[in-house]
Design a protein around this motif. Structure first.
Motif, PDB file in Angstrom:
ATOM      1  N   ALA A   1     -11.559   5.090  -5.764  1.00 16.14           N
ATOM      2  CA  ALA A   1     -10.978   2.695  -4.718  1.00 16.14           C
ATOM      3  C   ALA A   1     -10.219   3.360  -3.757  1.00 16.14           C
ATOM      4  O   ALA A   1     -10.468   2.459  -2.909  1.00 16.14           O
ATOM      5  CB  ALA A   1     -10.430   2.271  -6.572  1.00 16.14           C
ATOM      6  N   VAL A   2      -9.013   4.111  -3.693  1.00 16.44           N
ATOM      7  CA  VAL A   2      -8.171   4.209  -2.935  1.00 16.44           C
ATOM      8  C   VAL A   2      -9.466   4.689  -1.112  1.00 16.44           C
ATOM      9  O   VAL A   2      -8.823   5.178  -0.157  1.00 16.44           O
ATOM     10  CB  VAL A   2      -6.724   5.181  -3.293  1.00 16.44           C
ATOM     11  CG1 VAL A   2      -6.188   5.577  -1.606  1.00 16.44           C
ATOM     12  CG2 VAL A   2      -6.202   4.284  -3.836  1.00 16.44           C
TER      13      VAL A   2
ATOM     14  N   MET B 244      -9.403   5.084 -10.183  1.00 15.05           N
ATOM     15  CA  MET B 244      -7.986   4.826  -8.865  1.00 15.05           C
ATOM     16  C   MET B 244      -8.504   5.707  -7.572  1.00 15.05           C
ATOM     17  O   MET B 244      -7.941   5.396  -6.300  1.00 15.05           O
ATOM     18  CB  MET B 244      -6.763   5.308  -9.012  1.00 15.05           C
ATOM     19  CG  MET B 244      -6.393   4.125 -10.539  1.00 15.05           C
ATOM     20  SD  MET B 244      -5.404   2.662  -9.598  1.00 15.05           S
ATOM     21  CE  MET B 244      -5.424   1.693 -11.201  1.00 15.05           C
TER      22      MET B 244
ATOM     23  N   THR C 155     -12.180   4.728  -0.831  1.00 13.87           N
ATOM     24  CA  THR C 155     -13.033   4.004  -0.559  1.00 13.87           C
ATOM     25  C   THR C 155     -12.336   2.957   0.526  1.00 13.87           C
ATOM     26  O   THR C 155     -12.952   2.488   1.582  1.00 13.87           O
ATOM     27  CB  THR C 155     -14.326   3.156  -1.473  1.00 13.87           C
ATOM     28  OG1 THR C 155     -14.363   4.250  -2.697  1.00 13.87           O
ATOM     29  CG2 THR C 155     -14.886   1.955  -1.428  1.00 13.87           C
ATOM     30  N   VAL C 156     -11.120   2.289  -0.035  1.00 10.03           N
ATOM     31  CA  VAL C 156     -10.190   2.012   0.620  1.00 10.03           C
ATOM     32  C   VAL C 156     -10.256   2.052   2.206  1.00 10.03           C
ATOM     33  O   VAL C 156     -10.674   1.173   3.523  1.00 10.03           O
ATOM     34  CB  VAL C 156      -8.769   0.999  -0.021  1.00 10.03           C
ATOM     35  CG1 VAL C 156      -8.443   0.303   1.016  1.00 10.03           C
ATOM     36  CG2 VAL C 156      -9.684  -0.206  -1.050  1.00 10.03           C
TER      37      VAL C 156
ATOM     38  N   ARG D  63     -11.150   0.356   5.771  1.00 10.51           N
ATOM     39  CA  ARG D  63     -10.415   0.336   6.526  1.00 10.51           C
ATOM     40  C   ARG D  63     -10.434   0.226   8.338  1.00 10.51           C
ATOM     41  O   ARG D  63     -10.527  -0.028   9.179  1.00 10.51           O
ATOM     42  CB  ARG D  63      -9.079  -0.459   6.214  1.00 10.51           C
ATOM     43  CG  ARG D  63      -9.039  -1.091   4.746  1.00 10.51           C
ATOM     44  CD  ARG D  63      -7.218  -1.362   4.755  1.00 10.51           C
ATOM     45  NE  ARG D  63      -7.413  -2.313   3.276  1.00 10.51           N
ATOM     46  CZ  ARG D  63      -6.700  -3.643   3.209  1.00 10.51           C
ATOM     47  NH1 ARG D  63      -5.616  -3.754   3.839  1.00 10.51           N
ATOM     48  NH2 ARG D  63      -6.812  -3.758   2.728  1.00 10.51           N
TER      49      ARG D  63
ATOM     50  N   SER E 134       2.242  -4.570  -6.784  1.00  9.79           N
ATOM     51  CA  SER E 134       2.159  -5.010  -7.473  1.00  9.79           C
ATOM     52  C   SER E 134       1.405  -4.388  -8.690  1.00  9.79           C
ATOM     53  O   SER E 134       2.059  -4.389  -9.827  1.00  9.79           O
ATOM     54  CB  SER E 134       2.153  -6.949  -7.402  1.00  9.79           C
ATOM     55  OG  SER E 134       2.626  -7.345  -5.548  1.00  9.79           O
TER      56      SER E 134
ATOM     57  N   GLY F 160     -15.182   3.193  -8.799  1.00  3.94           N
ATOM     58  CA  GLY F 160     -13.996   2.983  -8.088  1.00  3.94           C
ATOM     59  C   GLY F 160     -14.313   2.730  -7.070  1.00  3.94           C
ATOM     60  O   GLY F 160     -13.884   2.231  -5.941  1.00  3.94           O
TER      61      GLY F 160
ATOM     62  N   MET G 291       2.819   5.014   4.222  1.00  5.00           N
ATOM     63  CA  MET G 291       2.853   4.613   3.708  1.00  5.00           C
ATOM     64  C   MET G 291       4.444   3.057   4.255  1.00  5.00           C
ATOM     65  O   MET G 291       5.823   4.159   3.890  1.00  5.00           O
ATOM     66  CB  MET G 291       3.045   4.690   2.266  1.00  5.00           C
ATOM     67  CG  MET G 291       3.477   3.159   1.085  1.00  5.00           C
ATOM     68  SD  MET G 291       3.734   4.283  -0.335  1.00  5.00           S
ATOM     69  CE  MET G 291       2.389   5.465  -1.488  1.00  5.00           C
ATOM     70  N   ILE G 292       3.636   2.031   3.974  1.00  4.64           N
ATOM     71  CA  ILE G 292       4.686   1.025   4.517  1.00  4.64           C
ATOM     72  C   ILE G 292       4.591  -0.155   3.407  1.00  4.64           C
ATOM     73  O   ILE G 292       3.355  -0.438   3.234  1.00  4.64           O
ATOM     74  CB  ILE G 292       4.323   0.495   5.489  1.00  4.64           C
ATOM     75  CG1 ILE G 292       4.340   1.604   6.493  1.00  4.64           C
ATOM     76  CG2 ILE G 292       5.673  -0.776   6.496  1.00  4.64           C
ATOM     77  CD1 ILE G 292       3.277   1.168   8.193  1.00  4.64           C
ATOM     78  N   ILE G 293       5.604  -0.061   3.013  1.00  6.51           N
ATOM     79  CA  ILE G 293       5.635  -1.487   1.490  1.00  6.51           C
ATOM     80  C   ILE G 293       5.682  -3.404   2.585  1.00  6.51           C
ATOM     81  O   ILE G 293       5.617  -3.558   3.110  1.00  6.51           O
ATOM     82  CB  ILE G 293       6.642  -1.687   0.218  1.00  6.51           C
ATOM     83  CG1 ILE G 293       6.455  -0.081  -0.047  1.00  6.51           C
ATOM     84  CG2 ILE G 293       6.803  -2.595   0.371  1.00  6.51           C
ATOM     85  CD1 ILE G 293       6.681   0.103  -1.290  1.00  6.51           C
ATOM     86  N   ASN G 294       4.043  -3.397   1.843  1.00  4.53           N
ATOM     87  CA  ASN G 294       3.858  -5.203   2.360  1.00  4.53           C
ATOM     88  C   ASN G 294       4.630  -5.933   1.542  1.00  4.53           C
ATOM     89  O   ASN G 294       4.272  -6.871   0.307  1.00  4.53           O
ATOM     90  CB  ASN G 294       2.613  -5.423   1.744  1.00  4.53           C
ATOM     91  CG  ASN G 294       2.369  -6.157   2.411  1.00  4.53           C
ATOM     92  OD1 ASN G 294       3.401  -7.847   3.019  1.00  4.53           O
ATOM     93  ND2 ASN G 294       0.501  -6.664   2.407  1.00  4.53           N
TER      94      ASN G 294
ATOM     95  N   TRP H  74       1.239  -1.419   1.834  1.00  5.61           N
ATOM     96  CA  TRP H  74       0.967  -1.118   0.402  1.00  5.61           C
ATOM     97  C   TRP H  74       1.677  -1.925  -0.141  1.00  5.61           C
ATOM     98  O   TRP H  74       2.669  -2.763   0.068  1.00  5.61           O
ATOM     99  CB  TRP H  74       0.900   0.274   0.097  1.00  5.61           C
ATOM    100  CG  TRP H  74       0.931   0.205  -1.107  1.00  5.61           C
ATOM    101  CD1 TRP H  74       0.061  -0.170  -1.696  1.00  5.61           C
ATOM    102  CD2 TRP H  74       2.252   0.927  -2.264  1.00  5.61           C
ATOM    103  NE1 TRP H  74       0.167   0.865  -3.268  1.00  5.61           N
ATOM    104  CE2 TRP H  74       0.931   1.246  -3.565  1.00  5.61           C
ATOM    105  CE3 TRP H  74       3.070   1.190  -2.452  1.00  5.61           C
ATOM    106  CZ2 TRP H  74       1.821   1.609  -4.755  1.00  5.61           C
ATOM    107  CZ3 TRP H  74       4.198   2.443  -3.826  1.00  5.61           C
ATOM    108  CH2 TRP H  74       2.745   1.963  -4.457  1.00  5.61           C
ATOM    109  N   ASP H  75       0.531  -2.953  -0.994  1.00  5.89           N
ATOM    110  CA  ASP H  75       0.864  -3.470  -2.006  1.00  5.89           C
ATOM    111  C   ASP H  75       1.147  -3.684  -3.562  1.00  5.89           C
ATOM    112  O   ASP H  75       0.759  -3.133  -3.732  1.00  5.89           O
ATOM    113  CB  ASP H  75       0.311  -5.122  -1.673  1.00  5.89           C
ATOM    114  CG  ASP H  75       0.895  -6.214  -2.896  1.00  5.89           C
ATOM    115  OD1 ASP H  75       1.943  -6.276  -4.026  1.00  5.89           O
ATOM    116  OD2 ASP H  75       0.181  -7.444  -3.106  1.00  5.89           O
TER     117      ASP H  75
ATOM    118  N   SER I 179       3.762  -9.627   0.345  1.00  9.89           N
ATOM    119  CA  SER I 179       2.414  -9.965  -0.960  1.00  9.89           C
ATOM    120  C   SER I 179       3.262  -9.457  -2.052  1.00  9.89           C
ATOM    121  O   SER I 179       2.296  -9.457  -3.553  1.00  9.89           O
ATOM    122  CB  SER I 179       1.491  -9.710  -0.289  1.00  9.89           C
ATOM    123  OG  SER I 179       1.131  -8.543  -0.043  1.00  9.89           O
ATOM    124  N   PHE I 180       4.186  -8.793  -1.757  1.00  7.34           N
ATOM    125  CA  PHE I 180       5.093  -7.534  -3.288  1.00  7.34           C
ATOM    126  C   PHE I 180       5.142  -9.022  -4.298  1.00  7.34           C
ATOM    127  O   PHE I 180       6.247  -9.530  -3.717  1.00  7.34           O
ATOM    128  CB  PHE I 180       6.147  -6.674  -3.601  1.00  7.34           C
ATOM    129  CG  PHE I 180       6.452  -6.472  -3.762  1.00  7.34           C
ATOM    130  CD1 PHE I 180       5.346  -5.468  -4.837  1.00  7.34           C
ATOM    131  CD2 PHE I 180       8.147  -5.987  -3.748  1.00  7.34           C
ATOM    132  CE1 PHE I 180       5.429  -4.924  -5.660  1.00  7.34           C
ATOM    133  CE2 PHE I 180       8.173  -5.093  -5.398  1.00  7.34           C
ATOM    134  CZ  PHE I 180       7.214  -4.402  -6.203  1.00  7.34           C
TER     135      PHE I 180
END
Lengths: 145, 143
Positions: free
Chosen positions: A131-132, A128, A134-135, A139, B41, B92, A1-4, B38-39, A7-8
């Protein structure tokens, strides 16, 4: 996990979230209704349900963002992440899924969790997680943007 | 009076969605992209919304009735059933693909009708089919 970090937006998102919570409280306090968008929408297709308050709420939801755009004059970011049959197929899944599951991000996510509803907690964890996944699949498969 | 109150609630909801960044599918997708860049927000949107709602909800429930209606209309189902699990899983997938849940679809509708018009119509079609399925297959009460 890398925080963006680029866009935060923690403050804007927290502030917007608080407004969403206030809207839900206000609707419950005045009309006794749960602020769940899919439920409010699907009630329009039910013969016995009162319709006017539903149309008023949905109309307000349409107007709110337009109001912000009119006041600030800056376009509101809305970049699509899929197109074509994937995009419109997703629309059908969102509709049929929220009808079967009796709620979406607002009804289960904001209102249900605040009432400590077990059904809503299960619903939120389920959508959730899906959806995670699916993304992740999209990607890593080159589908979509 | 209910109609005016619902309109006010809808406007505040729409403004909240806009400020929170919920109208932007790429931002939602960024939140769901936990295993990539990861964002976080959206977690703040949920936290703010749930916290304020949970605090206020207890106070409201101490009243015997809403201000402009005879009673509170709260969901009565408590069981974790198949439609809940199946529906939430399907939702989802759709949310992950499009980055759009029902509220932001409406919020975007007047801003970008050319992109959102058909999408919103298909969501409504899906809701209609979903309601019919729930009644026929699961003989569930539709609320």
């Amino acid at each position: 996990m890398i925080i963006n970090w680029d866009s935060f937006t923690p403050l804007a998102s927290l502030g917007g979230g608080i407004l969403i919570g206030i809207a839900a409280l206000f609707l419950m306090m005045t009309t006794g209704r749960v602020m769940g968008v899919s439920g409010i929408l699907s009630g329009l297709f039910s013969a016995g349900e009162p319709k006017l308050w539903r149309l008023a709420f949905l109309g307000g939801t349409l107007l709110g963002p337009l109001l912000i755009y009119t006041i600030t004059g800056t376009p509101i970011a809305s970049e699509m992440v899929s197109d074509g049959w994937l995009f419109y197929g997703a629309a059908f899944l969102v509709g049929i899924g929220t009808a079967l599951g009796s709620g979406c991000t607002s009804g289960h996510g904001i209102c249900g969790l605040a009432r400590f509803s077990g059904r809503s907690l299960v619903a939120v964890i389920t959508f959730m997680t899906m959806a995670v996944i699916t993304v992740y699949v999209i990607r890593h498969s080159g589908l979509g943007g | 009076m209910q109609i005016i109150m619902a309109l006010i609630s809808g406007v505040v909801f729409g403004v909240g969605l806009t400020i929170a960044g919920m109208l932007d599918p790429s931002k939602i997708s960024g939140f769901l992209n936990i295993f990539g860049l990861w964002d976080p927000s959206l977690a703040f949107v949920m936290a703010g919304g749930v916290a304020i709602n949970a605090a206020g909800h207890r106070l409201i429930m101490k009243q015997s009735a809403p201000l402009f209606a005879l009673r509170f209309s709260l969901p009565s189902l408590t069981s974790i059933d198949r439609p809940l699990l199946l529906g939430s899983a399907i939702f989802g997938i759709g949310w992950g693909v499009s980055g759009l849940c029902p509220g932001p679809v409406l919020g975007n509708l007047l801003l970008i009708p050319e992109k959102m018009g058909l999408f919103a119509a298909i969501v409504c079609g899906g809701l209609w089919v979903g309601r019919a399925l729930k009644q026929r297959l699961f003989q569930s009460r539709v609320d």
